[in-house]
Design a protein around this motif. Structure first.
Motif, PDB file in Angstrom:
ATOM      1  N   LEU A 250      -7.145   8.154  12.717  1.00 40.13           N
ATOM      2  CA  LEU A 250      -6.425   7.975  11.464  1.00 40.13           C
ATOM      3  C   LEU A 250      -6.641   9.139  10.491  1.00 40.13           C
ATOM      4  O   LEU A 250      -5.872   9.302   9.542  1.00 40.13           O
ATOM      5  N   ARG A 253      -3.764  11.462   9.519  1.00 39.48           N
ATOM      6  CA  ARG A 253      -2.695  10.885   8.700  1.00 39.48           C
ATOM      7  C   ARG A 253      -3.148  10.556   7.287  1.00 39.48           C
ATOM      8  O   ARG A 253      -2.323  10.272   6.421  1.00 39.48           O
ATOM      9  N   PHE A 254      -4.453  10.569   7.067  1.00 38.77           N
ATOM     10  CA  PHE A 254      -4.973  10.141   5.770  1.00 38.77           C
ATOM     11  C   PHE A 254      -5.940  11.167   5.167  1.00 38.77           C
ATOM     12  O   PHE A 254      -7.036  10.844   4.758  1.00 38.77           O
ATOM     13  N   GLU A 284      -2.357   4.432  -3.344  1.00 39.13           N
ATOM     14  CA  GLU A 284      -1.431   3.861  -2.362  1.00 39.13           C
ATOM     15  C   GLU A 284      -1.867   4.202  -0.943  1.00 39.13           C
ATOM     16  O   GLU A 284      -1.853   3.348  -0.050  1.00 39.13           O
ATOM     17  N   MET A 285      -2.266   5.445  -0.723  1.00 38.45           N
ATOM     18  CA  MET A 285      -2.725   5.849   0.604  1.00 38.45           C
ATOM     19  C   MET A 285      -4.033   5.163   0.963  1.00 38.45           C
ATOM     20  O   MET A 285      -4.251   4.796   2.128  1.00 38.45           O
ATOM     21  N   GLU A 287      -4.980   2.185   0.072  1.00 39.55           N
ATOM     22  CA  GLU A 287      -4.636   0.819   0.475  1.00 39.55           C
ATOM     23  C   GLU A 287      -4.014   0.793   1.863  1.00 39.55           C
ATOM     24  O   GLU A 287      -4.274  -0.113   2.657  1.00 39.55           O
ATOM     25  N   ALA A 288      -3.191   1.790   2.160  1.00 32.72           N
ATOM     26  CA  ALA A 288      -2.591   1.871   3.495  1.00 32.72           C
ATOM     27  C   ALA A 288      -3.661   2.100   4.561  1.00 32.72           C
ATOM     28  O   ALA A 288      -3.617   1.510   5.653  1.00 32.72           O
ATOM     29  N   LEU A 289      -4.625   2.965   4.241  1.00 32.50           N
ATOM     30  CA  LEU A 289      -5.736   3.200   5.168  1.00 32.50           C
ATOM     31  C   LEU A 289      -6.536   1.921   5.379  1.00 32.50           C
ATOM     32  O   LEU A 289      -6.875   1.567   6.517  1.00 32.50           O
ATOM     33  N   LYS A 290      -6.826   1.223   4.292  1.00 34.70           N
ATOM     34  CA  LYS A 290      -7.579  -0.030   4.386  1.00 34.70           C
ATOM     35  C   LYS A 290      -6.856  -1.032   5.271  1.00 34.70           C
ATOM     36  O   LYS A 290      -7.482  -1.726   6.085  1.00 34.70           O
ATOM     37  N   ALA A 291      -5.541  -1.112   5.137  1.00 36.14           N
ATOM     38  CA  ALA A 291      -4.753  -2.051   5.940  1.00 36.14           C
ATOM     39  C   ALA A 291      -4.840  -1.714   7.427  1.00 36.14           C
ATOM     40  O   ALA A 291      -4.987  -2.608   8.275  1.00 36.14           O
ATOM     41  N   GLN A 292      -4.754  -0.428   7.751  1.00 38.98           N
ATOM     42  CA  GLN A 292      -4.829  -0.049   9.160  1.00 38.98           C
ATOM     43  C   GLN A 292      -6.230  -0.268   9.723  1.00 38.98           C
ATOM     44  O   GLN A 292      -6.387  -0.686  10.877  1.00 38.98           O
TER      45      GLN A 292
END
Length: 309
Positions: A250, A253-254, A284-285, A287-292
Protein backbone atom coordinates in the motif's frame (compact mmCIF):
# COMPACT_ATOMS: atom_id res chain seq x y z
CA UNK A 1 33.34 -12.24 18.22
CA UNK A 2 33.88 -9.17 20.37
CA UNK A 3 30.19 -8.21 20.45
CA UNK A 4 27.28 -10.54 21.09
CA UNK A 5 25.10 -10.97 18.03
CA UNK A 6 21.70 -9.33 18.06
CA UNK A 7 18.69 -11.63 18.01
CA UNK A 8 15.15 -10.46 17.40
CA UNK A 9 13.68 -7.25 16.03
CA UNK A 10 15.29 -3.81 16.06
CA UNK A 11 12.92 -1.01 15.06
CA UNK A 12 14.25 1.62 12.66
CA UNK A 13 12.50 4.54 14.33
CA UNK A 14 10.80 7.54 12.80
CA UNK A 15 11.94 11.08 13.55
CA UNK A 16 9.44 12.61 16.01
CA UNK A 17 8.23 16.08 15.05
CA UNK A 18 5.69 18.44 16.56
CA UNK A 19 3.08 20.32 14.54
CA UNK A 20 5.67 22.86 13.43
CA UNK A 21 8.03 20.22 12.07
CA UNK A 22 10.48 20.60 14.97
CA UNK A 23 12.10 17.71 16.80
CA UNK A 24 9.82 16.55 19.62
CA UNK A 25 11.67 14.17 21.96
CA UNK A 26 8.90 14.33 24.57
CA UNK A 27 6.95 11.54 22.85
CA UNK A 28 9.83 9.06 22.92
CA UNK A 29 8.95 7.64 26.31
CA UNK A 30 5.56 6.42 25.03
CA UNK A 31 7.17 5.36 21.76
CA UNK A 32 9.76 3.25 23.57
CA UNK A 33 7.10 1.80 25.90
CA UNK A 34 5.10 0.59 22.90
CA UNK A 35 8.15 -1.05 21.32
CA UNK A 36 9.25 -2.73 24.54
CA UNK A 37 5.72 -3.97 25.26
CA UNK A 38 5.66 -5.58 21.83
CA UNK A 39 8.94 -7.43 22.34
CA UNK A 40 11.19 -5.25 20.18
CA UNK A 41 14.82 -5.61 21.28
CA UNK A 42 16.04 -2.12 20.47
CA UNK A 43 16.03 0.83 18.11
CA UNK A 44 18.07 2.04 15.15
CA UNK A 45 17.76 5.84 15.21
CA UNK A 46 18.54 8.63 12.71
CA UNK A 47 18.66 6.21 9.82
CA UNK A 48 16.66 6.08 6.59
CA UNK A 49 13.31 5.78 8.35
CA UNK A 50 14.47 8.34 10.89
CA UNK A 51 15.19 10.88 8.13
CA UNK A 52 18.81 11.16 9.20
CA UNK A 53 19.73 12.83 5.92
CA UNK A 54 17.16 15.57 6.65
CA UNK A 55 18.23 16.25 10.25
CA UNK A 56 20.84 18.77 11.24
CA UNK A 57 23.63 17.98 13.69
CA UNK A 58 21.86 19.40 16.74
CA UNK A 59 18.66 17.48 15.99
CA UNK A 60 20.57 14.22 15.74
CA UNK A 61 22.29 14.96 19.03
CA UNK A 62 18.96 15.69 20.74
CA UNK A 63 17.49 12.40 19.56
CA UNK A 64 20.57 10.42 20.58
CA UNK A 65 20.42 11.92 24.07
CA UNK A 66 16.69 11.27 24.39
CA UNK A 67 16.83 7.67 23.18
CA UNK A 68 19.85 6.97 25.40
CA UNK A 69 17.60 7.33 28.44
CA UNK A 70 15.49 4.44 27.14
CA UNK A 71 18.40 2.02 26.78
CA UNK A 72 18.52 -1.00 29.07
CA UNK A 73 20.40 -4.26 28.99
CA UNK A 74 17.46 -5.77 27.10
CA UNK A 75 16.75 -2.77 24.85
CA UNK A 76 19.63 -1.60 22.68
CA UNK A 77 20.01 1.84 21.14
CA UNK A 78 21.96 2.02 17.88
CA UNK A 79 22.58 5.37 16.19
CA UNK A 80 23.21 6.07 12.55
CA UNK A 81 26.08 8.56 12.44
CA UNK A 82 25.70 9.62 8.82
CA UNK A 83 26.94 8.98 5.32
CA UNK A 84 28.55 11.81 3.39
CA UNK A 85 29.90 14.00 6.20
CA UNK A 86 32.81 12.24 7.89
CA UNK A 87 33.56 15.11 10.28
CA UNK A 88 29.97 15.24 11.55
CA UNK A 89 29.91 11.46 11.90
CA UNK A 90 32.99 11.62 14.13
CA UNK A 91 31.31 14.24 16.35
CA UNK A 92 28.25 12.02 16.66
CA UNK A 93 30.40 8.95 17.30
CA UNK A 94 32.03 10.66 20.26
CA UNK A 95 28.61 11.58 21.62
CA UNK A 96 27.41 7.99 21.22
CA UNK A 97 30.44 6.84 23.19
CA UNK A 98 29.80 9.41 25.93
CA UNK A 99 26.16 8.32 26.15
CA UNK A 100 27.09 4.66 26.30
CA UNK A 101 24.90 3.61 23.38
CA UNK A 102 25.10 -0.01 22.30
CA UNK A 103 26.22 0.65 18.77
CA UNK A 104 26.66 2.99 15.81
CA UNK A 105 26.47 2.73 12.04
CA UNK A 106 27.30 4.58 8.83
CA UNK A 107 26.29 4.23 5.21
CA UNK A 108 28.64 4.54 2.28
CA UNK A 109 29.09 8.17 1.17
CA UNK A 110 26.41 8.69 -1.46
CA UNK A 111 27.52 11.88 -3.22
CA UNK A 112 31.23 11.40 -3.80
CA UNK A 113 31.11 7.63 -3.65
CA UNK A 114 33.91 5.20 -2.77
CA UNK A 115 35.04 3.29 -5.81
CA UNK A 116 36.27 0.21 -3.95
CA UNK A 117 36.27 -1.47 -0.56
CA UNK A 118 39.61 0.05 0.46
CA UNK A 119 38.26 3.56 -0.01
CA UNK A 120 35.14 2.71 2.00
CA UNK A 121 37.21 1.28 4.86
CA UNK A 122 39.48 4.31 4.88
CA UNK A 123 36.40 6.53 5.12
CA UNK A 124 34.88 4.54 8.00
CA UNK A 125 38.06 4.01 10.02
CA UNK A 126 38.23 7.38 11.84
CA UNK A 127 34.48 7.33 12.44
CA UNK A 128 34.65 3.91 14.09
CA UNK A 129 37.66 5.07 16.10
CA UNK A 130 35.57 7.90 17.59
CA UNK A 131 33.57 5.28 19.51
CA UNK A 132 36.12 2.48 19.93
CA UNK A 133 34.18 0.54 22.57
CA UNK A 134 30.87 0.53 20.72
CA UNK A 135 29.70 -2.02 18.16
CA UNK A 136 30.26 -0.49 14.73
CA UNK A 137 28.06 -1.54 11.79
CA UNK A 138 28.16 -0.77 8.10
CA UNK A 139 24.69 0.02 6.78
CA UNK A 140 24.54 -1.58 3.32
CA UNK A 141 21.66 -0.07 1.35
CA UNK A 142 22.77 0.20 -2.29
CA UNK A 143 19.23 0.99 -3.48
CA UNK A 144 19.63 4.47 -1.95
CA UNK A 145 23.40 5.04 -1.78
CA UNK A 146 24.10 3.56 -5.22
CA UNK A 147 27.22 2.01 -3.70
CA UNK A 148 27.15 -1.76 -4.24
CA UNK A 149 30.55 -3.02 -3.19
CA UNK A 150 31.20 -6.68 -2.31
CA UNK A 151 30.36 -7.21 1.36
CA UNK A 152 32.59 -10.27 1.61
CA UNK A 153 35.44 -8.04 0.52
CA UNK A 154 34.51 -5.59 3.26
CA UNK A 155 34.57 -8.32 5.91
CA UNK A 156 37.96 -9.44 4.67
CA UNK A 157 39.33 -5.88 4.88
CA UNK A 158 38.10 -4.66 8.27
CA UNK A 159 39.85 -6.80 10.94
CA UNK A 160 43.13 -4.89 10.94
CA UNK A 161 41.56 -1.51 10.24
CA UNK A 162 38.40 -1.37 12.37
CA UNK A 163 38.76 -3.45 15.56
CA UNK A 164 35.23 -2.63 16.77
CA UNK A 165 33.58 -3.65 13.50
CA UNK A 166 30.58 -5.74 14.59
CA UNK A 167 28.81 -6.44 11.33
CA UNK A 168 26.48 -5.26 8.59
CA UNK A 169 22.94 -3.94 8.51
CA UNK A 170 22.13 -5.69 5.26
CA UNK A 171 19.35 -3.96 3.31
CA UNK A 172 19.78 -5.60 -0.05
CA UNK A 173 18.18 -8.45 -1.99
CA UNK A 174 21.35 -10.49 -2.58
CA UNK A 175 20.41 -13.49 -0.46
CA UNK A 176 23.45 -15.49 -1.55
CA UNK A 177 25.87 -12.79 -0.42
CA UNK A 178 23.88 -12.30 2.80
CA UNK A 179 24.32 -15.97 3.67
CA UNK A 180 27.99 -15.89 2.74
CA UNK A 181 28.52 -12.93 5.06
CA UNK A 182 26.76 -14.76 7.89
CA UNK A 183 29.12 -17.73 7.45
CA UNK A 184 32.28 -15.69 6.85
CA UNK A 185 35.16 -16.72 9.11
CA UNK A 186 32.98 -19.16 11.05
CA UNK A 187 30.26 -16.60 11.66
CA UNK A 188 32.51 -13.90 13.06
CA UNK A 189 30.19 -11.01 12.24
CA UNK A 190 26.64 -9.96 13.02
CA UNK A 191 24.66 -9.56 9.79
CA UNK A 192 21.22 -8.07 10.34
CA UNK A 193 18.45 -8.53 7.78
CA UNK A 194 16.97 -5.25 6.53
CA UNK A 195 14.03 -6.04 4.21
CA UNK A 196 10.77 -6.40 6.16
CA UNK A 197 8.72 -7.66 3.22
CA UNK A 198 11.14 -10.57 2.76
CA UNK A 199 11.75 -11.26 6.45
CA UNK A 200 10.97 -14.95 5.96
CA UNK A 201 13.56 -15.21 3.19
CA UNK A 202 16.13 -13.70 5.53
CA UNK A 203 15.26 -16.26 8.20
CA UNK A 204 15.57 -19.08 5.67
CA UNK A 205 19.07 -17.86 4.80
CA UNK A 206 20.17 -17.74 8.43
CA UNK A 207 19.15 -14.36 9.86
CA UNK A 208 18.78 -14.16 13.64
CA UNK A 209 18.40 -10.38 13.97
CA UNK A 210 16.65 -7.85 11.78
CA UNK A 211 16.27 -4.07 11.53
CA UNK A 212 13.15 -2.64 9.98
CA UNK A 213 10.69 0.23 9.93
CA UNK A 214 7.49 -1.83 10.05
CA UNK A 215 8.48 -3.33 13.41
CA UNK A 216 7.44 0.06 14.80
CA UNK A 217 3.79 -0.86 14.33
CA UNK A 218 3.60 -4.55 13.37
CA UNK A 219 6.15 -6.33 15.56
CA UNK A 220 3.67 -9.08 16.60
CA UNK A 221 3.29 -10.10 12.95
CA UNK A 222 7.02 -10.64 12.47
CA UNK A 223 7.34 -12.45 15.76
CA UNK A 224 4.58 -14.71 14.51
CA UNK A 225 6.56 -15.37 11.33
CA UNK A 226 9.64 -16.22 13.37
CA UNK A 227 7.68 -18.50 15.72
CA UNK A 228 6.10 -20.38 12.83
CA UNK A 229 9.45 -20.67 11.04
CA UNK A 230 11.20 -21.98 14.16
CA UNK A 231 8.36 -24.48 14.64
CA UNK A 232 8.66 -25.76 11.10
CA UNK A 233 5.24 -24.47 10.03
CA UNK A 234 6.31 -22.91 6.76
CA UNK A 235 2.75 -22.62 5.46
CA UNK A 236 1.78 -20.41 8.40
CA UNK A 237 5.04 -18.46 8.20
CA UNK A 238 4.41 -17.72 4.52
CA UNK A 239 0.80 -16.73 5.15
CA UNK A 240 1.93 -14.22 7.78
CA UNK A 241 4.70 -12.90 5.53
CA UNK A 242 2.08 -12.32 2.85
CA UNK A 243 0.22 -10.06 5.27
CA UNK A 244 3.40 -8.00 5.55
CA UNK A 245 3.70 -7.88 1.77
CA UNK A 246 0.08 -6.78 1.41
CA UNK A 247 0.23 -3.80 3.76
CA UNK A 248 3.70 -2.72 2.57
CA UNK A 249 2.32 -2.86 -0.98
CA UNK A 250 0.00 0.00 0.00
CA UNK A 251 2.96 2.33 0.51
CA UNK A 252 3.23 3.24 -3.15
CA UNK A 253 -0.38 4.39 -3.26
CA UNK A 254 -0.27 6.26 0.04
CA UNK A 255 2.76 8.50 0.03
CA UNK A 256 5.70 6.10 0.05
CA UNK A 257 7.74 6.69 3.23
CA UNK A 258 4.96 8.90 4.60
CA UNK A 259 2.66 5.86 4.70
CA UNK A 260 4.85 4.28 7.36
CA UNK A 261 4.53 7.30 9.63
CA UNK A 262 0.79 7.31 8.98
CA UNK A 263 0.55 3.65 10.06
CA UNK A 264 2.41 4.47 13.25
CA UNK A 265 -0.03 7.31 13.92
CA UNK A 266 -2.97 4.93 13.42
CA UNK A 267 -1.33 2.69 16.01
CA UNK A 268 -1.22 5.48 18.58
CA UNK A 269 2.19 7.14 18.13
CA UNK A 270 2.06 10.47 16.29
CA UNK A 271 5.53 11.46 15.01
CA UNK A 272 4.20 14.25 12.83
CA UNK A 273 4.85 14.62 9.12
CA UNK A 274 7.81 13.76 6.94
CA UNK A 275 9.99 16.60 5.80
CA UNK A 276 9.95 17.77 2.19
CA UNK A 277 10.08 16.51 -0.44
CA UNK A 278 8.07 13.56 0.94
CA UNK A 279 4.36 14.36 0.61
CA UNK A 280 2.28 13.92 3.76
CA UNK A 281 -1.06 12.13 3.67
CA UNK A 282 -4.05 14.46 3.92
CA UNK A 283 -6.97 13.45 6.23
CA UNK A 284 -8.93 11.92 3.34
CA UNK A 285 -6.01 9.74 2.28
CA UNK A 286 -5.36 8.74 5.88
CA UNK A 287 -8.94 7.52 6.22
CA UNK A 288 -8.66 5.64 2.93
CA UNK A 289 -5.47 3.98 4.15
CA UNK A 290 -7.14 3.06 7.43
CA UNK A 291 -10.04 1.49 5.55
CA UNK A 292 -7.76 -0.66 3.41
CA UNK A 293 -5.70 -1.72 6.43
CA UNK A 294 -8.90 -2.67 8.25
CA UNK A 295 -10.03 -4.73 5.26
CA UNK A 296 -6.68 -6.54 5.34
CA UNK A 297 -7.03 -7.27 9.05
CA UNK A 298 -3.89 -5.24 9.75
CA UNK A 299 -5.01 -4.08 13.19
CA UNK A 300 -5.40 -7.69 14.34
CA UNK A 301 -1.62 -8.09 14.25
CA UNK A 302 -0.37 -4.54 14.79
CA UNK A 303 1.28 -3.17 17.91
CA UNK A 304 -2.00 -1.42 18.70
CA UNK A 305 -3.63 -4.78 19.37
CA UNK A 306 -1.33 -5.41 22.34
CA UNK A 307 -1.06 -1.92 23.80
CA UNK A 308 -2.64 -0.84 27.04
CA UNK A 309 -6.22 0.32 26.61
Amino acid sequence: MRFKKIEGLIAATFAPYNGKGEINPSILSNYAHSLKKNGVKGVFINGTTGEGASLDLEEKQILMQAWASEQTEAFKVMAMLGGTNQKESIILGKLAADLGLYGVAVTAPYYFRPGNVAQLVDYMQPIAASAPDLAFYFYHIPLLTKVDLPMLGLLEAVPDKIPNFAGIKYTHHNLMEFNQCLRFNNGSYDVLWGWDETFLAGLAMGAKGAVGSTYNFAAPLYQGIKKAFDGGDMQKALALQEKSIDFINLYGRFGGPAAGKALLKLCGIDCGDFRAPVKTLDPEMLEALKAQLTAQGFFDFSNLNTQDS
